[in-house]
Design an enzyme around this catalytic site. Structure first.
Site, PDB file in Angstrom:
ATOM      1  N   SER A  82       2.777  -4.576  -5.549  1.00  0.00           N
ATOM      2  CA  SER A  82       2.127  -5.824  -5.969  1.00  0.00           C
ATOM      3  C   SER A  82       2.511  -6.201  -7.393  1.00  0.00           C
ATOM      4  O   SER A  82       2.868  -7.355  -7.680  1.00  0.00           O
ATOM      5  CB  SER A  82       0.604  -5.699  -5.859  1.00  0.00           C
ATOM      6  OG  SER A  82       0.207  -5.543  -4.521  1.00  0.00           O
ATOM      7  N   GLU A 140      -2.615 -10.388 -12.603  1.00  0.00           N
ATOM      8  CA  GLU A 140      -3.046  -9.516 -11.500  1.00  0.00           C
ATOM      9  C   GLU A 140      -4.450  -8.973 -11.706  1.00  0.00           C
ATOM     10  O   GLU A 140      -5.276  -8.980 -10.783  1.00  0.00           O
ATOM     11  CB  GLU A 140      -2.039  -8.375 -11.351  1.00  0.00           C
ATOM     12  CG  GLU A 140      -2.159  -7.628 -10.033  1.00  0.00           C
ATOM     13  CD  GLU A 140      -1.054  -6.611  -9.865  1.00  0.00           C
ATOM     14  OE1 GLU A 140      -1.049  -5.943  -8.812  1.00  0.00           O
ATOM     15  OE2 GLU A 140      -0.200  -6.464 -10.760  1.00  0.00           O
ATOM     16  N   ASP A 186       2.373  -0.320 -13.843  1.00  0.00           N
ATOM     17  CA  ASP A 186       3.313  -0.850 -12.861  1.00  0.00           C
ATOM     18  C   ASP A 186       4.065  -2.071 -13.374  1.00  0.00           C
ATOM     19  O   ASP A 186       5.262  -2.238 -13.113  1.00  0.00           O
ATOM     20  CB  ASP A 186       2.581  -1.211 -11.568  1.00  0.00           C
ATOM     21  CG  ASP A 186       1.956  -0.007 -10.896  1.00  0.00           C
ATOM     22  OD1 ASP A 186       2.261   1.122 -11.314  1.00  0.00           O
ATOM     23  OD2 ASP A 186       1.163  -0.199  -9.957  1.00  0.00           O
ATOM     24  N   GLY A 213       0.807  -1.219   0.000  1.00  0.00           N
ATOM     25  CA  GLY A 213       0.000   0.000   0.000  1.00  0.00           C
ATOM     26  C   GLY A 213       0.834   1.260   0.000  1.00  0.00           C
ATOM     27  O   GLY A 213       0.375   2.329   0.407  1.00  0.00           O
ATOM     28  N   SER A 214       2.079   1.168  -0.484  1.00  0.00           N
ATOM     29  CA  SER A 214       2.996   2.310  -0.453  1.00  0.00           C
ATOM     30  C   SER A 214       2.792   3.260  -1.626  1.00  0.00           C
ATOM     31  O   SER A 214       3.291   4.385  -1.606  1.00  0.00           O
ATOM     32  CB  SER A 214       4.445   1.815  -0.472  1.00  0.00           C
ATOM     33  OG  SER A 214       4.702   1.105  -1.669  1.00  0.00           O
ATOM     34  N   GLY A 215       2.083   2.807  -2.678  1.00  0.00           N
ATOM     35  CA  GLY A 215       1.920   3.632  -3.871  1.00  0.00           C
ATOM     36  C   GLY A 215       3.094   3.546  -4.813  1.00  0.00           C
ATOM     37  O   GLY A 215       3.215   4.331  -5.751  1.00  0.00           O
ATOM     38  N   LEU A 216       3.977   2.558  -4.586  1.00  0.00           N
ATOM     39  CA  LEU A 216       5.162   2.387  -5.429  1.00  0.00           C
ATOM     40  C   LEU A 216       5.030   1.193  -6.373  1.00  0.00           C
ATOM     41  O   LEU A 216       6.008   0.787  -6.993  1.00  0.00           O
ATOM     42  CB  LEU A 216       6.416   2.216  -4.557  1.00  0.00           C
ATOM     43  CG  LEU A 216       6.715   3.351  -3.575  1.00  0.00           C
ATOM     44  CD1 LEU A 216       7.990   3.043  -2.786  1.00  0.00           C
ATOM     45  CD2 LEU A 216       6.850   4.687  -4.298  1.00  0.00           C
ATOM     46  N   GLY A 217       3.818   0.634  -6.469  1.00  0.00           N
ATOM     47  CA  GLY A 217       3.594  -0.485  -7.376  1.00  0.00           C
ATOM     48  C   GLY A 217       4.148  -1.799  -6.866  1.00  0.00           C
ATOM     49  O   GLY A 217       4.600  -2.637  -7.651  1.00  0.00           O
TER      50      GLY A 217
END
Length: 346
Positions: A115, A147, A159, A109-113
Site C-alpha cells: 500500500s 496514508e 514503508d 496483505g503480503s507484508g511487503l509494504g
C-alpha cells in the site's frame, strides 16, 4: 503524453513496529529494511474527455468520474483518490482529465509494504507529470500523511521511505514524525551471500495489518510492560543486525532474525497462527536457521535463513505446502518516473 512510474517493495529485516506511533514518539524507532525486485506500477495518460478515469487492478476498480478538484473517499481506489486530492490541495493544480492505471507484483496483505509503495508510486507519477518540487524525503513524508492521516490507514512510517529511497537503509524515527534515512553501502559479496541464504515464502494467506497494528499501538499506549520490553529488544535488533550485515555474518543475522520474531509475537495476539507456525516448524526440520514474517504478521511473506547448500531442500519442502517460494533479488534504486511523448498505440 504518458507518464509511468514504479516503486519497489521492501523486506522489513529488523526493528519492525518501532516506527509505529505512539512507540516511536515515546522511545524513538530504529528500522533496517531493504527493497527487492517486486514493484508497484502507475501510468497516467492525458485525455480530452473531461473525465478522471481510474483503473486500479488491485482495488478492482475501473470507473470514470466527472472532472473535479476533489474525489470522494468512499472505499473505491482510496489510495489513488487520496493522492489526487492532496496534489490538488497542496500545489494548486488545476484539474485536468486523465486516465490512471495501477497494479503491483505482490498480493495485498503480503507484508511487503504494497500500500505504501503504491502511494509513493502514484505520487512519483504526479511529480513527473506536473513537475512538482518534491525530493525523496518530501515524497515519503507526503505519502505517509496521505496514508496515515488523510485516509486513516493504520501502520508505521518505514514503508514510504523504503519505497522512495530504495536499497538497504537504516532508518531512525524520532518525535514529531522526524525521520532520518541512512543508506547502507553493502559489499556485493555480502548481498550475494544474503540472497543465497534467504528464502521468501508466501504463506498463501493475505491479511489486513490494521487490527494487528491497532493492538500493538494500544499495548504501547497503555504501558504494557511485556509488549514494550519486547519492542525495545526488537529496536535493538536493528542495531545488531546492521553490524551483522555489514560484516557478512549470516549466522548472526539469522539468530537476530529469529529472536526478533519471538519478541514480535508478544506485540499482538494475531501476529502468528497455526499456518505460520507450521511453516516455521517444517522449515526448521529440514535445515532452516531461523526467520520471521515480513510486515505486521498474521500472514503474507516469511523470510527464512538457510545454509545455501540446503536451500533447494528447504524450497522443495515448502513448495509442498499451501503457499509458494518467491524468487527475488535485492535492488538499489527507489521510486522513479519517466515521460513518453509519443502516444501512438499498437
Amino acid at each position: 503524453m504518458i507518464v509511468r512510474s514504479k516503486a519497489p517493495l521492501r523486506l522489513g529485516l529488523a526493528g519492525g513496529g518501532s516506527d509505529v506511533s505512539p512507540y516511536s514518539d515515546l522511545y524513538g524507532g530504529l528500522i533496517l529494511n531493504a527493497t527487492i525486485n517486486l514493484y508497484t506500477y502507475c501510468t497516467i495518460e492525458e485525455t480530452k474527455d473531461g473525465l478522471i478515469t481510474i483503473n486500479s487492478y488491485d482495488a478492482h476498480c475501473n470507473k470514470s468520474y466527472p472532472l473535479s478538484s476533489y474525489l470522494e473517499i468512499n472505499g473505491e481506489a482510496s489510495l489513488i483518490k487520496g493522492v489526487y486530492n492532496r496534489v490538488i490541495i497542496n500545489y494548486g493544480v488545476k484539474p485536468r482529465s486523465f486516465k490512471i492505471t495501477t497494479f503491483n507484483d505482490a498480493p495485498a496483505g503480503s507484508g511487503l509494504g504494497t500500500s505504501s509503495s503504491m502511494v509513493v508510486c502514484i505520487l512519483k507519477a504526479f511529480v513527473e507529470w506536473l513537475n512538482l518540487p518534491l525530493g525523496d524525503y518530501e515524497i515519503s513524508r507526503l505519502a505517509y500523511e496521505i496514508e496515515r492521516k488523510d485516509l486513516k490507514l493504520s501502520g508505521g512510517k518505514q514503508d514510504q521511505y523504503a519505497a522512495a529511497f530504495g536499497g538497504f537503509n537504516y532508518m531512525e524515527f524520532l518525535q514529531n514524525d522526524l525521520v532520518i534515512v541512512n543508506p547502507l553501502k553493502i559489499k556485493r559479496w555480502i548481498v550475494d551471500e544474503l540472497e543465497a541464504s534467504m528464502i521468501l515464502y508466501f504463506t498463501g494467506v493475505s491479511r489486513s495489518s490494521a487490527a494487528i497494528i491497532d493492538q500493538q499501538k494500544k499495548r504501547a499506549a497503555s504501558g504494557n510492560k511485556v509488549a514494550i520490553e519486547a519492542m525495545h529488544r526488537i529496536k535493538q535488533s536493528a542495531i545488531d543486525m546492521k553490524f551483522a550485515l555489514l560484516k557478512g555474518d549470516m549466522v548472526a543475522f539469522a539468530k537476530i532474525l529469529g529472536q526478533a520474531w519471538e519478541d514480535k509475537k508478544k506485540m499482538a495476539d494475531a501476529i502468528t497462527n497455526p499456518i505460520i507456525q507450521e511453516v516455521f516448524d517444517i522449515a526448521m526440520q529440514v535445515g532452516a536457521w531461523g526467520g520471521k514474517v515480513s510486515g505486521a504478521g498474521g500472514g503474507g511473506f516469511i523470510m527464512l535463513m538457510v545454509d545455501p547448500t540446503r536451500k533447494k531442500e528447504v524450497i522443495n519442502t515448502l513448495n509442498k505446502l499451501r503457499g509458494f517460494v518467491m524468487p527475488f533479488q535485492f535492488t538499489e534504486g527507489g521510486a522513479h518516473g519517466w515521460k513518453i511523448y509519443s502516444t501512438d498505440k499498437v
